[in-house]
Scaffold this motif. Sequence first.
Motif, PDB file in Angstrom:
ATOM      1  N   VAL A 139      -8.852  -4.986   2.612  1.00 22.17           N
ATOM      2  CA  VAL A 139      -8.029  -4.004   3.307  1.00 22.17           C
ATOM      3  C   VAL A 139      -8.210  -2.630   2.676  1.00 22.17           C
ATOM      4  O   VAL A 139      -8.399  -1.641   3.361  1.00 22.17           O
ATOM      5  CB  VAL A 139      -6.551  -4.425   3.297  1.00 22.17           C
ATOM      6  CG1 VAL A 139      -5.675  -3.308   3.825  1.00 22.17           C
ATOM      7  CG2 VAL A 139      -6.368  -5.674   4.134  1.00 22.17           C
ATOM      8  N   ASN A 140      -8.111  -2.563   1.357  1.00 23.73           N
ATOM      9  CA  ASN A 140      -8.313  -1.262   0.729  1.00 23.73           C
ATOM     10  C   ASN A 140      -8.788  -1.448  -0.691  1.00 23.73           C
ATOM     11  O   ASN A 140      -8.096  -2.011  -1.514  1.00 23.73           O
ATOM     12  CB  ASN A 140      -7.002  -0.462   0.739  1.00 23.73           C
ATOM     13  CG  ASN A 140      -6.007  -1.002  -0.250  1.00 23.73           C
ATOM     14  OD1 ASN A 140      -5.912  -0.517  -1.363  1.00 23.73           O
ATOM     15  ND2 ASN A 140      -5.274  -2.028   0.142  1.00 23.73           N
ATOM     16  N   ILE A 162       0.852  -1.195   0.000  1.00 19.99           N
ATOM     17  CA  ILE A 162       0.000   0.000   0.000  1.00 19.99           C
ATOM     18  C   ILE A 162       0.887   1.245   0.000  1.00 19.99           C
ATOM     19  O   ILE A 162       0.638   2.210  -0.733  1.00 19.99           O
ATOM     20  CB  ILE A 162      -0.955  -0.026   1.201  1.00 19.99           C
ATOM     21  CG1 ILE A 162      -1.972  -1.157   1.014  1.00 19.99           C
ATOM     22  CG2 ILE A 162      -1.677   1.319   1.337  1.00 19.99           C
ATOM     23  CD1 ILE A 162      -2.896  -1.347   2.187  1.00 19.99           C
ATOM     24  N   HIS A 211     -14.575  -5.589  -1.444  1.00 21.79           N
ATOM     25  CA  HIS A 211     -15.044  -4.248  -1.077  1.00 21.79           C
ATOM     26  C   HIS A 211     -16.540  -4.265  -0.778  1.00 21.79           C
ATOM     27  O   HIS A 211     -16.998  -3.652   0.189  1.00 21.79           O
ATOM     28  CB  HIS A 211     -14.749  -3.267  -2.218  1.00 21.79           C
ATOM     29  CG  HIS A 211     -15.532  -2.000  -2.104  1.00 21.79           C
ATOM     30  ND1 HIS A 211     -15.238  -1.026  -1.163  1.00 21.79           N
ATOM     31  CD2 HIS A 211     -16.626  -1.558  -2.774  1.00 21.79           C
ATOM     32  CE1 HIS A 211     -16.100  -0.044  -1.287  1.00 21.79           C
ATOM     33  NE2 HIS A 211     -16.961  -0.348  -2.256  1.00 21.79           N
ATOM     34  N   ASN A 251     -12.217   0.140  -3.521  1.00 27.28           N
ATOM     35  CA  ASN A 251     -13.544   0.726  -3.656  1.00 27.28           C
ATOM     36  C   ASN A 251     -14.378  -0.003  -4.704  1.00 27.28           C
ATOM     37  O   ASN A 251     -15.363   0.508  -5.203  1.00 27.28           O
ATOM     38  CB  ASN A 251     -13.483   2.228  -3.948  1.00 27.28           C
ATOM     39  CG  ASN A 251     -12.407   2.519  -4.968  1.00 27.28           C
ATOM     40  OD1 ASN A 251     -12.185   1.715  -5.871  1.00 27.28           O
ATOM     41  ND2 ASN A 251     -11.751   3.659  -4.820  1.00 27.28           N
ATOM     42  N   ILE A 301      -3.427   2.811  -3.391  1.00 31.19           N
ATOM     43  CA  ILE A 301      -4.602   1.969  -3.200  1.00 31.19           C
ATOM     44  C   ILE A 301      -5.307   1.685  -4.520  1.00 31.19           C
ATOM     45  O   ILE A 301      -6.468   1.308  -4.557  1.00 31.19           O
ATOM     46  CB  ILE A 301      -5.591   2.606  -2.197  1.00 31.19           C
ATOM     47  CG1 ILE A 301      -5.904   4.044  -2.629  1.00 31.19           C
ATOM     48  CG2 ILE A 301      -5.043   2.572  -0.790  1.00 31.19           C
ATOM     49  CD1 ILE A 301      -7.122   4.601  -1.935  1.00 31.19           C
TER      50      ILE A 301
END
Lengths: 285, 239
Positions: free
Chosen positions: A227-228, A142, A235, A230, A147
């Motif tokens: 974790v990250n 990251i 997600h 969109n 991201i």
Amino acid sequence: MLDMTVRPRSEAGTATPGTPTRAEAGRLRRAVPTGLLRRSVSPLLLLLVWQAASSSGLVSPQTLASPSRILSTAVGLTTDGTLPRNLLVSLARAGSGLAIAVVAGVALALLAGLSRLGEEAIDAPMQMLRTLPALALVPLFILWFGIGELPKIALVALGSTIPIYLNLYKGIRSIDPKLLEMGRTLGLSRAQTIRQIVLPGALPDLLTGLRFSVGISWLMLVVAEQVNANSGIGHMMTDAEDFLRTDVILVGLLVYALLGLLSDQVVRVLERTLLAWRPSQGGRA
Amino acid sequence: MSYERPAEPAIRIEGLTRRFGGNAVLDRLDLRIGPGEFLALLGRSGSGKTTLLRTLAGLDPVEEGEVLVPRNVAVVFQESRLLPWRRVWENVTLGLPGRDARDRAVAALEEVGLGHRLEAWPLTLSGGEAQRVGIARALVREPEFLMLDEPFASLDALTRLRMQAMVGRLWQKRRCAVLLVTHDVDEALLLGDRAVVLDSGRIRTELPVALDRPRRHDDPGFAPARRALLAALDVHETV
């Protein structure tokens, strides 16, 4: 899970030692469909209990959504396009990561397997990398890659490269020396030896590696997307967590399970077609 | 024991010595094989037979002495050593140049009676069939010198007899020089023009086989020749 715990018992039950009599054989033949039916009783019962517990308010939907709710959510998420959109994103990430892994793993294994210099340069770092849990790299990735799509694809690629490399390298190194010797007496060139003997001989190991890689690619993706991200199934699930939507989370789990099952089947089909020469694959010409 | 050697041997070995850790497996070995001659090489385990064959096949280096072999040689191993992932005919064409490779492979396979198994996978063949593919793979190259390394040792007795007869026929048709490495005295006498016994890395006995072809076990000359060879191998058959 339930299915797996039931199976050994039923197998032990049908494996009657000695020659079965006529009556026994008839009973065994009939036992197949009834056995399947009997084994599906407890999962179905569990579903019913689950549904009853949810409907009666014993289990709140914030803890665990009811089966009927999960089904309607799945239909809703599909029709409004949420599930297909996220699924496509996830598939693209896993697919591109896996594609990079196949290319990198095969290239590295060929270099290490076919040349002394390549082995010295590549094998030690790869063996070290093997001991490293790839998921532990998430924070670093990251930091490095931000991201966007890159860290996710990189994580999938890194994790999936290792099994492909390890298995193919082992396969190349364990080619029967008698076959290589035979190739020498036939005057095969180095390129011919690699194409005719080494690569086809190592193909079963490559496919074993691929099977591991496919499994690992989903694992990597789950973590990377939760974790990250969109977008993507992961997600979609983390998003649902914020709104206590256990039904959406369970739909995501279901999708992951189906994807794992499906990709495993794809590799199995690959094995059947590419390794038709093995007697166990039913390859009698 | 007199034997007229052809003036120009196909294979000439002079003073060949091969050591493994100071131990001479081949010890100043001299041997000639004439063009078209069928030589049977006998010897107990560890007598250096395999090392000699590997040297002639170019698999082992010549460290001491001189070895002259034709360029076009072929080897049939004890295990057929077929590539399991190539079909039967593809195993025969392996490394064979030319557009007509497949046709030649088909012809060679028909010669060994396997015209009906062209597309089979090697792992589905019986031991005798696999060995016949190995022979076809060697013959399709039209070698000047053919080496057979105990090619029938792992076959059952009946298959072995059939294969011996087949090799005899094929050799009479092609007349290449042959070196047959074997444990089997009968096999040596059925096929060889000459039998040599290797012992501690040297030729200990050399016996021309003056029996009419096609050879038969009940030839009156067979038993004395057999006794002589067995004696050279330190086997005395009295029960």
